[in-house]
Every structure is written in structure tokens, then in C-alpha cells.
Design a protein around this motif. Structure first.
Motif, mmCIF file in Angstrom:
data_model
loop_
_atom_site.group_PDB
_atom_site.id
_atom_site.type_symbol
_atom_site.label_atom_id
_atom_site.label_comp_id
_atom_site.label_asym_id
_atom_site.label_seq_id
_atom_site.Cartn_x
_atom_site.Cartn_y
_atom_site.Cartn_z
ATOM 1 N N LEU A 315 5.222 -1.566 -6.098
ATOM 2 C CA LEU A 315 4.251 -2.140 -5.009
ATOM 3 C C LEU A 315 2.502 -2.377 -5.579
ATOM 4 N N VAL A 316 1.810 -1.437 -6.264
ATOM 5 C CA VAL A 316 0.652 -1.391 -6.504
ATOM 6 C C VAL A 316 -0.150 -2.795 -6.774
ATOM 7 N N LEU A 317 1.318 -3.154 -7.968
ATOM 8 C CA LEU A 317 1.108 -4.334 -8.441
ATOM 9 C C LEU A 317 1.020 -5.960 -7.359
ATOM 10 N N LEU A 318 1.840 -5.479 -6.596
ATOM 11 C CA LEU A 318 1.968 -6.752 -5.687
ATOM 12 C C LEU A 318 0.897 -6.756 -4.320
ATOM 13 N N ILE A 319 0.416 -5.814 -3.868
ATOM 14 C CA ILE A 319 -1.004 -5.613 -3.721
ATOM 15 C C ILE A 319 -1.675 -5.996 -4.687
ATOM 16 N N LEU A 459 2.109 -3.003 3.157
ATOM 17 C CA LEU A 459 2.343 -2.270 1.395
ATOM 18 C C LEU A 459 1.510 -1.001 1.538
ATOM 19 N N SER A 460 0.286 -1.210 1.739
ATOM 20 C CA SER A 460 0.038 0.273 1.371
ATOM 21 C C SER A 460 0.108 0.849 2.108
ATOM 22 N N VAL A 461 0.363 1.421 3.471
ATOM 23 C CA VAL A 461 1.214 2.040 4.277
ATOM 24 C C VAL A 461 2.970 2.511 3.574
ATOM 25 N N LEU A 462 3.376 1.447 3.181
ATOM 26 C CA LEU A 462 4.299 1.958 2.673
ATOM 27 C C LEU A 462 4.320 2.826 1.301
ATOM 28 N N LEU A 463 3.123 2.928 0.211
ATOM 29 C CA LEU A 463 3.120 4.077 -0.248
ATOM 30 C C LEU A 463 2.744 5.271 0.117
ATOM 31 N N LEU A 464 1.297 4.866 1.089
ATOM 32 C CA LEU A 464 0.882 6.183 1.726
ATOM 33 C C LEU A 464 1.672 7.301 2.479
ATOM 34 N N THR A 723 -4.607 1.142 -0.631
ATOM 35 C CA THR A 723 -4.943 1.792 0.528
ATOM 36 C C THR A 723 -6.424 0.853 0.052
ATOM 37 N N MET A 724 -7.646 1.371 -0.704
ATOM 38 C CA MET A 724 -8.673 0.563 -1.231
ATOM 39 C C MET A 724 -8.218 -0.707 -1.009
ATOM 40 N N LEU A 725 -8.174 -1.626 -1.632
ATOM 41 C CA LEU A 725 -7.291 -2.782 -2.360
ATOM 42 C C LEU A 725 -7.208 -3.410 -0.900
ATOM 43 N N ALA A 726 -5.947 -2.484 -0.186
ATOM 44 C CA ALA A 726 -6.074 -3.305 1.365
ATOM 45 C C ALA A 726 -7.784 -3.447 1.941
ATOM 46 N N GLY A 727 -8.370 -2.468 1.816
ATOM 47 C CA GLY A 727 -9.269 -2.958 2.725
ATOM 48 C C GLY A 727 -10.677 -3.568 2.305
ATOM 49 N N VAL A 728 -10.664 -3.849 0.625
ATOM 50 C CA VAL A 728 -10.605 -4.684 -0.071
ATOM 51 C C VAL A 728 -10.476 -5.788 0.673
ATOM 52 N N ALA A 770 -4.068 -5.150 10.637
ATOM 53 C CA ALA A 770 -3.923 -3.557 10.019
ATOM 54 C C ALA A 770 -2.603 -3.263 11.969
ATOM 55 N N GLY A 771 -2.629 -3.783 12.700
ATOM 56 C CA GLY A 771 -1.579 -2.843 13.896
ATOM 57 C C GLY A 771 0.106 -3.344 12.891
ATOM 58 N N ILE A 772 -0.590 -4.819 12.945
ATOM 59 C CA ILE A 772 0.891 -5.943 12.306
ATOM 60 C C ILE A 772 1.056 -5.330 11.227
ATOM 61 N N GLY A 773 0.312 -5.128 9.966
ATOM 62 C CA GLY A 773 1.410 -4.682 8.749
ATOM 63 C C GLY A 773 1.733 -2.955 9.145
ATOM 64 N N ILE A 774 1.004 -2.096 9.969
ATOM 65 C CA ILE A 774 1.876 -0.760 10.201
ATOM 66 C C ILE A 774 2.742 -0.843 11.021
ATOM 67 N N VAL A 775 2.719 -2.223 12.447
ATOM 68 C CA VAL A 775 4.447 -2.302 12.615
ATOM 69 C C VAL A 775 5.913 -2.969 12.093
ATOM 70 N N LEU A 776 5.215 -3.149 10.822
ATOM 71 C CA LEU A 776 6.224 -3.537 10.431
ATOM 72 C C LEU A 776 6.471 -2.439 8.902
ATOM 73 N N ALA A 777 5.674 -2.096 8.197
ATOM 74 C CA ALA A 777 5.845 -1.322 7.263
ATOM 75 C C ALA A 777 6.516 0.300 8.025
ATOM 76 N N ILE A 778 6.037 0.419 9.105
ATOM 77 C CA ILE A 778 6.508 2.243 9.794
ATOM 78 C C ILE A 778 7.990 2.375 9.103
ATOM 79 N N PRO A 779 9.053 1.274 9.818
ATOM 80 C CA PRO A 779 10.325 1.256 9.734
ATOM 81 C C PRO A 779 11.021 0.788 8.599
ATOM 82 N N CYS A 780 9.837 0.259 7.875
ATOM 83 C CA CYS A 780 10.820 0.217 6.188
ATOM 84 C C CYS A 780 10.389 1.001 5.189
ATOM 85 N N SER A 781 9.526 1.918 5.936
ATOM 86 C CA SER A 781 9.032 3.074 4.895
ATOM 87 C C SER A 781 10.002 4.615 5.043
ATOM 88 N N VAL A 782 10.713 4.257 6.223
ATOM 89 C CA VAL A 782 11.406 5.566 7.044
ATOM 90 C C VAL A 782 12.766 5.615 6.296
#
Length: 837
Positions: A315-319, A459-464, A723-728, A770-782
Motif C-alpha cells: 500500500l505504501v508503494l501504491l501511494i 490508502l493512507s486510511v487503510l494503513l492507519l 500519511t506524509m505522502l498523502a499530505g504531500v 479527504a472526506g471522499i477518501g475517508i468515506v470510501l476507505a473506512i468500510p474497506c479497512s474494517v
């Protein structure tokens, strides 16, 4: 070729003109590729790599099915199915020649080695005489073991050294061949040294010495009868198949022989119920599995953690790859006029794509080289974290295949994502581009960049989320109520057998050690046990309780350790009923026992009802029943994850034979201050008595949590990196979109919009992304976290605290990424913006 060289020179000039872009892209790619290379190296060594032996694909690992066990079994962590008696190995070796070119037997062993009056407790391996010849391993010095070394018991005191042991302990001295060293007090002649690269047929083991099975009694005193005992299963078997033979065919061909040998063993076991006979004989099979990777006592426990960490690294590589694609898109936006001019001068689409692919290839090569610089220290750090007594076989060397993997990933990622701007530049609007007309930032190109940034955030949400769950797991494990007060507690291990002590002299030595430790300054209490506390190991058996009728098919394993009189005082385990052991509970007095709360509740409903009852470990032989004199509170004795095991404690002085001993010293001062005192006291007792695993109890627990600590460290590192890469990425797309919207912002300010509202416009944009990424990632991360449930402890895959913390962290990072673009937007001078347009 000429056009290719021209484009290559042009690409190099472009890169030199944009050093900031090149450094950012290469560093981003290097972080992702370097992390993946380091993690893949561990995964490759543990799960994929073949043994460094002759034709490893011809090897096969043997295991026997059947739920019925009888006698004694030592599985060493591989499971009872892979344990065999020596007579069974010998019969399979001699009679299974139709499908096997050879069968080898192996078992781990701890040995006391004395050389030049220095004694150490070290790991060894006891092997059949044909071990090295069947594997096809060569020697570095002298010779290796042969079948002639494995004949008459006790007649071949020879030993082969591992290459690392020869290097570290003997300075690579070639003259050691023929020298004599002492193993457990018996002189052994050094026959040779194994060639470098080979560690063991058991992955994860790093034995220092190899000794033949014929010397079993000298290596494991008191266990020589194992060579004739069909009911003592303690060896693992690996075979070499005949050329052209497959494991599946070999399994079918060996089945009649296995059934016949199993029937012979059943006779040695004695009369058993028909259900036992059906399980032991009728339903039993000899399984022949591919053995190119050898067998392992730890591979299964590492498999899920390593795959989980590899997923995080991917996932880090993908980010990182998405970030590089975003950088390339931003850069391509500034080159629209350049490529439009090339089209106007007659360039075709092939040359444009070739130019972009060459630039991507150069970035990939540079990223791969930088990734190697990151991968090596990362791998060394990981190996240091994994270098425990139980698992120390990882290497820090990146072999040719890993180097190829590193560069292949880097080049593939950079070349693939360099095509993203290529699609944008294949059909540019030449007229408008050459006029240098600008557009607002609402086009498809910017929308695609926003989609990329949302993907990065997701992707960063998945990792976090994964990081948060592993951090919570470690917090829960560190705060588990073990039932033992682990602070100010020292532990160490001694085994007098491995220092050459005769069996009859060991009880007196044990008592001398206990008495000496109790007199040391700062020591408040001393306890000892035959079963290590919280060492991720345990010895279980069954019990017979007088007057208790077990339900059909009841399976209730218990631990049966022997302990000293002051053990519970040293461990600060309180009694719930009855009394503790005293010094009078020895072989001259009636047998007594203490049970824990779980044992008492299962058999007697309450602790008080257990006192005075009679019990015996095993099948209940006459004269071996003991009277329960006390009940102690439940405590974890094996590891932190497992539930409390019902336990039957017996006095150390009533043990028929206790070889090794684990001692526990409760100190009034910081425990580390007593290490030197303990070592000095043990030297005064006997300089040749090796002291092993001297550490605090907290350090002992940390050792058992080495895998969890590794996952926690990597999860946190990958989560923060992502998270750093996503911030960049957020910063980059906001900075670009703000620059594109300079005219629009200038008009807004000119028409009366406040600078606060302009800043809010940028902040709203970033929170939307950021909200779009979070909303999509939270169910996937669970959903993904459910796959890791076996690695979690005391936390659910949908832990609300973790999810809330991740959302808050990503929101903070998004706001921080938007601060600079928002300030730039709010400081736009409308006059300058409109004049520039």
C-alpha cells in the motif's frame, strides 16, 4: 536508434533543468520500493526460499495423521503430526527405499559446550548419520557426519560445527579439526565444519553443533531409551525422493508400509479401546509434502504477520506510485506548450510517448538505486528486531533475486505511471496551447488529479487503521493481568546435565543454588520451576482425579510443573485456599500438590472444595496420587495471548528427576543491578555451570512479543509514511489548483469577497477531497481488518476509538496541507492577477 539517443539526451537535460522535481519523485519512489524490498526479503526467506542444498525440489517433509496419541511427544513447535519415534524413522528409512533415496531424522537440542575452560549453553541439532549426505551439503573443513557415525549407541563421540560458530567462537582456525571439546561433560572430537550458507534442514534454527543420534544419551542424559521406544515421538523426518518421483505418488506407494509399521507400534503401546485403534491405525496416513523449503517450527506463526506487513508495504508503494503519477501530471501541465510545439513541427505520437517513457525509465532506475540505500538499513533493523533465541535465521543480505525485484518494481511503477500524462499529451489543443491561453481549474485533468489524491488519502486510511489496531493490540498485551507481579523480578536458566553433572548430584546442586541466591544482597525471595514462566512454551498432560468421572470425549489438558517451596512468594501469586509448599514436602513425606483456580472449579466447583482431594498426573497409577493442599489464583504461565491453563503444581523435592531449572529472584533494588552479583555467585558455585537467559521478567515478556512488536513498529512506520505522502499529494494538488484559479480568485476578491472566504474555499476543497477518501476507505479497512483477527488481541476490527483517531489524524493532515495554498489564495492581488491574464 538515433531518435532514441536523441530522446535520451533530451530527457537528461529536462531532468537537470528540474532537480527539485527529480529529487521529489525519486525519493517518493525510493521510500515505497525500499520498504517493499526489505519486507519482501523477510517474506522470501521465511516462506519462499528453498534450502541451500542439492536439488531441493526432491525433498519431502513427512507427517503422520491420526488424532490418537500415546506415550510421549515432543513436537518442538511443528505439531505432533510431524513427530516420529526413532524406531519408526529407522524402519521407514530401511524399508521405504522404493520411493526414497534416503530419509534423515533431526531434532533440536540444547547442549553445554566447554572449550578452554569456558562453558556456554548453546543450540545444537541431533541428526541421523546420513543427514549431510542425503541433503547434499559439503564441508568447509574436515569431514561431515556419515552413516558409520550413527551405529552403536555411545560409540561415536564426534561433532560437526556450524560455519558461524566456527567463525565466532574459534576464529576460523583450520587447526580445530581433530580437536576435542566437551559437550555435557563428554569429550567430543571435532570432525569438521559445515560449508557456509547452510544452517539447518529446519528453517528458523541456527544450531551451533551437529551430533549423531548414536550419542543421544550423552547429548540428552537420561533419554537414551528413546532409540528403542516406539511410544516416544521426538524426531522430524525429511526424505529425498527418487528422481522422477512425486510427493503424491510417494504417499500412495508408502501407505501399505506405514499401515504395517503403525500396527507394530500399536502392539508396543498395548491394549486400547476400539475408538483409539480406529484413530491410530485405520484413519492414519503418512503424508508426504514438498520439502524444498525444509520444515519449520515457526513458519506458520510468521506467515500471517509477514503477509500483513507485506500488504502494508505494498500500500505504501501504491501511494508512492500514485504520488509520482501526480507529480508527473503536474509537470506535464507545464509542458503542454512544449509538446504542442513539437506536434506543430511534425512530431508524431510515438515520439511523444517514447520521450515520456524514457523519462519514466530514468526516474525508475534512480528510484531503484535510492531504494536499495533505504532497503539495506531497513532490513538490518528488522532482522535485529527478529533476532530472538527462537528465531534468528534471517539474513541481512539482499541476493540477486531481491535486487532484480527492487529494480523491476521501481522501473515498472515509474514507466507505468509516466503514461498518465502521456494520455493527456497525445492530442493537445495546439492552437490554444501555442497562444499560452490558460483555463480554469475545473477541467478533466484537474478532476483526475483530485481523484488520485482521494485515492492516496483512502490508502493512507487503510494503513492507519491497521496501524491503530496493532498499536491497540500491543497496549492490551502489555497490560494483560498475568497473575504475576513482573516488576523487580529476575529470571535465568541452568541445566546441570549440560555441564556434565551426574543425575544423583543434581538435586543437591539445585538446593545449593536456591540457598545461595536467597542470601544475595537485595534479594527478597527466590523461586524455581521446571517449566519456564511466560516463555511462550508449556508442557501439558492429563490428570486423574479420585472420585471424578469424566464426560465422554473430555479433552482437558493441564500443565504439570514442579516448583520450589517459595515459588508463589517469589512470583507474588496469592493462595485462595489451603497452604503453600514447605521444605518438608520432600520424597520422605506423602505426595502433595497445589492446583490453580481453573483446575479447582472444573473438578471441584470451588477452591475450598479442592483442598484435601486426591489427584495424579496421567492415568492414575497406584501409589502416585497426591493430596491437594492448596489452591492458587489463576496466572498465565505460557504466553500473554492464551487463556489460563489448568495447572497442577508439585514440589520440586518430590520430583523423581528435574534436570533444568528456571529461577526467579524478587529484588528490592532495580533488577538490572543484580545481574553481576548473580553471575558472580553462580561462578563461585561452579565456574563450569552455564547461566542462560539472565534477564528481567519484563524483558522475558518482550521476547515473547517480538513478532507483535515487529508488526507494531512496521505498521506505525508505514502508516505515518503513507500519511506524509498523502499530505504531500494534497498539498501538490491544492497548490496547482490554486495557481490555476488565480484569475477566478482575483475576480472574487475584486467583487468584494473577503480573504477569509477565499481561504475557506481552499479548506473546503481539501476537506472534500479527504472526506471522499475517508468515506470510501473506512468500510474497506474494517473488512480487511477481519482478515487479521488472529493477530489482534482485545480489540475488534471495527474498533471505534481507532477509527475516530484515524479520521481525526487525516483531517488534521489535510488542514495542514491546505494552510500554505490557502494563504497564497487569500493574498492574491486582484489587479496583478487580472493584468497577468
Amino acid at each position: 536508434m538515433n531518435s532514441l539517443m536523441q530522446d535520451l539526451r533530451f530527457s537528461l537535460r529536462q531532468i537537470r533543468r528540474s532537480p527539485g522535481f527529480m529529487m521529489t519523485a525519486v525519493l517518493t519512489l525510493a521510500l515505497g520500493v525500499g520498504a517493499n524490498t526489505a519486507i519482501f526479503s523477510l517474506l522470501d526467506q521465511a516462506l519462499l526460499r528453498s534450502l541451500p542444498v542439492r536439488e531441493p525440489d526432491q525433498l519431502a517433509v513427512l507427517s503422520g495423521t491420526g488424532k490418537a496419541w500415546a506415550g510421549h511427544t515432543s513436537d518442538h513447535g511443528s505439531g505432533p503430526e510431524q513427530s516420529f519415534s526413532y524406531p519408526m524413522y529407522r524402519d521407514l528409512r530401511d524399508k521405504g527405499t522404493a520411493v526414497f533415496d534416503g530419509l534423515i531424522a533431526t531434532a533440536p537440542v540444547n547442549v553445554g559446550i566447554t572449550r578452554n575452560k569456558v562453558s556456554e549453553l548453546l543450540d545444537g541439532e541431533i541428526v541421523s548419520g546420513n543427514y549431510f549426505s542425503v541433503l547434499g551439503v559439503k564441508s568447509a573443513q574436515g569431514r561431515l557426519l556419515t552413516a558409520s557415525d550413527d551405529t552403536v549407541p555411545g560409540s561415536n563421540p564426534v561433532v560437526v560445527l556450524s560455519y558461524p560458530y566456527w567463525q565466532t567462537h574459534m576464529g576460523s582456525d583450520t587447526r580445530v579439526v581433530g580437536e576435542t571439546i566437551s559437550i555435557n561433560g563428554t569429550p567430543f572430537e571435532i570432525a569438521g565444519v559445515v560449508a557456509p550458507g547452510f544452517q539447518s534442514a529446519v528453517w528458523g534454527q541456527m544450531p551451533n553443533v551437529f551430533v549423531p543420534v548414536s550419542m543421544l544419551e550423552q547429548v540428552i542424559p537420561g533419554r537414551g531409551k528413546r532409540l528403542q521406544d516406539h511410544t516416544d515421538r521426538w524426531m522430524n523426518i525429511i526424505g529425498r525422493l527418487k528422481p522422477g518421483e512425486t510427493p503424491q505418488h510417494a504417499q500412495m506407494a508408502i501407505a501399505p508400509l506405514w499401515h504395517a509399521l503403525r500396527a507394530e507400534e500399536l502392539k508396543a503401546i498395548g491394549t486400547k479401546p476400539q475408538r483409539f485403534v480406529d484413530e491410530y491405525l485405520t484413519r492414519s496416513q503418512l503424508l508426504v509434502a514438498p520439502g524444498a523449503r525444509g520444515l519449520s517450527y515457526s513458519r506458520e506463526s510468521l506467515q500471517k504477520p509477514l503477509y500483513a506487513v507485506m500488504g502494508m508495504a505494498f500500500l505504501v508503494l501504491l501511494i508512492a506510485a500514485v504520488n509520482v503519477a501526480s507529480l508527473l501530471l503536474v509537470r506535464s501541465a507545464a509542458r503542454v506548450r512544449e509538446f504542442s510545439l513539437r506536434y506543430a513541427l511534425g512530431a508524431n505520437a510515438r515520439r511523444v510517448v517514447q520521450q515520456l517513457l524514457l523519462e519514466g525509465l530514468l526516474i525508475g532506475i534512480a528510484g531503484g538505486a535510492a531504494g536499495l540505500l533505504i532497503a539495506r538499513p531497513c532490513l538490518r533493523l528488522l532482522v535485529q528486531r527478529l533476532s530472538t533465541d527462537e528465531l534468528s535465521a534471517f539474513s541481512t543480505t539482499l541476493d540477486g533475486r531481491l535486487l532484480a525485484f527492487n529494480f523491476a518494481v521501481a522501473v515498472a511503477v515509474s514507466v507505468l505511471f509516466s503514461l498518465a500524462p502521456g494520455m493527456q499529451l497525445l492530442r493537445p489543443d495546439i492552437v490554444n496551447s501555442l497562444k499560452q491561453q490558460t483555463t480554469t481549474a475545473t477541467g478533466g485533468t484537474l478532476n483526475f488529479r483530485r481523484l488520485i489524491v482521494s485515492l492516496q488519502v483512502g490508502l493512507s486510511v487503510l494503513l492507519l487503521v491497521g496501524s491503530g489496531l496493532f498499536v491497540r493490540t500491543m497496549q492490551n498485551l502489555r497490560h494483560v493481568d498475568t497473575g504475576i507481579n513482573t516488576s523487580h523480578l529476575i529470571t535465568f536458566h541452568v541445566d546441570p546435565q549440560l555441564s556434565g553433572y551426574a543425575k544423583e548430584k543434581i538435586p543437591a546442586l539445585h538446593q545449593q543454588i536456591l540457598d545461595t541466591m536467597a542470601t544475595l544482597p537485595g534479594v527478597q525471595a527466590v523461586g524455581a520451576t521446571t517449566d519456564q514462566e511466560l516463555g511462550d512454551m508449556g508442557h501439558t498432560g492429563d490428570a486423574t482425579v479420585e472420585g471424578y468421572t469424566a464426560p465422554p470425549d473430555e479433552d482437558f489438558p493441564i500443565e504439570i510443573p514442579y516448583i520450589s517451596a517459595n515459588f508463589f512468594h517469589a512470583m507474588q501469586e496469592p493462595l485462595l485456599a489451603g497452604r503453600t509448599f514447605t521444605e518438608d514436602d520432600d520424597a520422605t513425606h506423602p505426595l502433595v500438590g497445589i492446583v490453580n483456580e481453573s483446575f479447582a472449579k472444573h473438578y471441584f466447583t470451588s477452591p475450598a472444595a479442592a483442598v484435601g482431594r486426591r489427584v495424579v498426573g496421567g492415568d492414575g497409577k497406584p501409589g502416585e496420587y497426591m493430596t491437594i493442599v492448596g489452591v492458587t489464583r489463576d496466572a498465565k504461565h505460557a504466553n500473554l495471548r492464551d487463556a489460563v491453563v489448568p495447572t497442577l503444581f508439585s514440589p520440586l523435592k518430590q520430583c523423581k528427576f528435574a534436570g533444568q531449572l528456571y529461577l526467579y529472584l524478587r529484588t528490592a533494588t532495580p533488577p538490572e543491578q543484580s545481574f553481576a552479583t548473580v553471575r558472580q555467585a553462580m561462578k563461585q558455585i561452579d565456574p563450569g555451570l552455564a547461566v542462560d537467559e539472565l534477564r528481567t521478567m519484563d524483558e522475558q515478556i518482550d521476547t515473547t512479543l517480538s513478532n507483535e512488536r515487529m508488526i507494531e513498529l512496521l505498521a506505525i512506520s508505514f502508516g505515518l509514511l503513507a500519511t506524509m505522502l498523502a499530505g504531500v499529494g494534497l498539498y501538490g494538488v491544492l497548490a496547482f489548483s490554486t495557481a490555476q484559479r488565480t484569475r477566478e480568485i482575483g475576480i472574487r476578491i475584486a467583487l468584494g469577497s473577503s480573504r477569509l472566504r477565499v481561504s475557506r474555499l481552499v479548506l473546503t476543497d481539501v476537506l472534500r477531497l479527504a472526506g471522499i477518501g475517508i468515506v470510501l476507505a473506512i468500510p474497506c479497512s474494517v473488512l480487511l481488518a477481519r482478515l487479521l483477527r488472529s493477530q489482534l488481541f482485545g480489540v475488534s476490527s471495527a474498533d471505534p476509538l481507532t477509527l475516530a483517531g484515524v479520521v481525526l489524524l487525516v483531517a488534521v493532515v489535510a488542514v495542514v496541507a491546505a494552510i500554505v495554498p490557502a494563504r497564497r489564495a487569500s493574498s492574491v492581488d486582484p489587479t496583478t492577477a487580472l493584468r497577468a491574464e
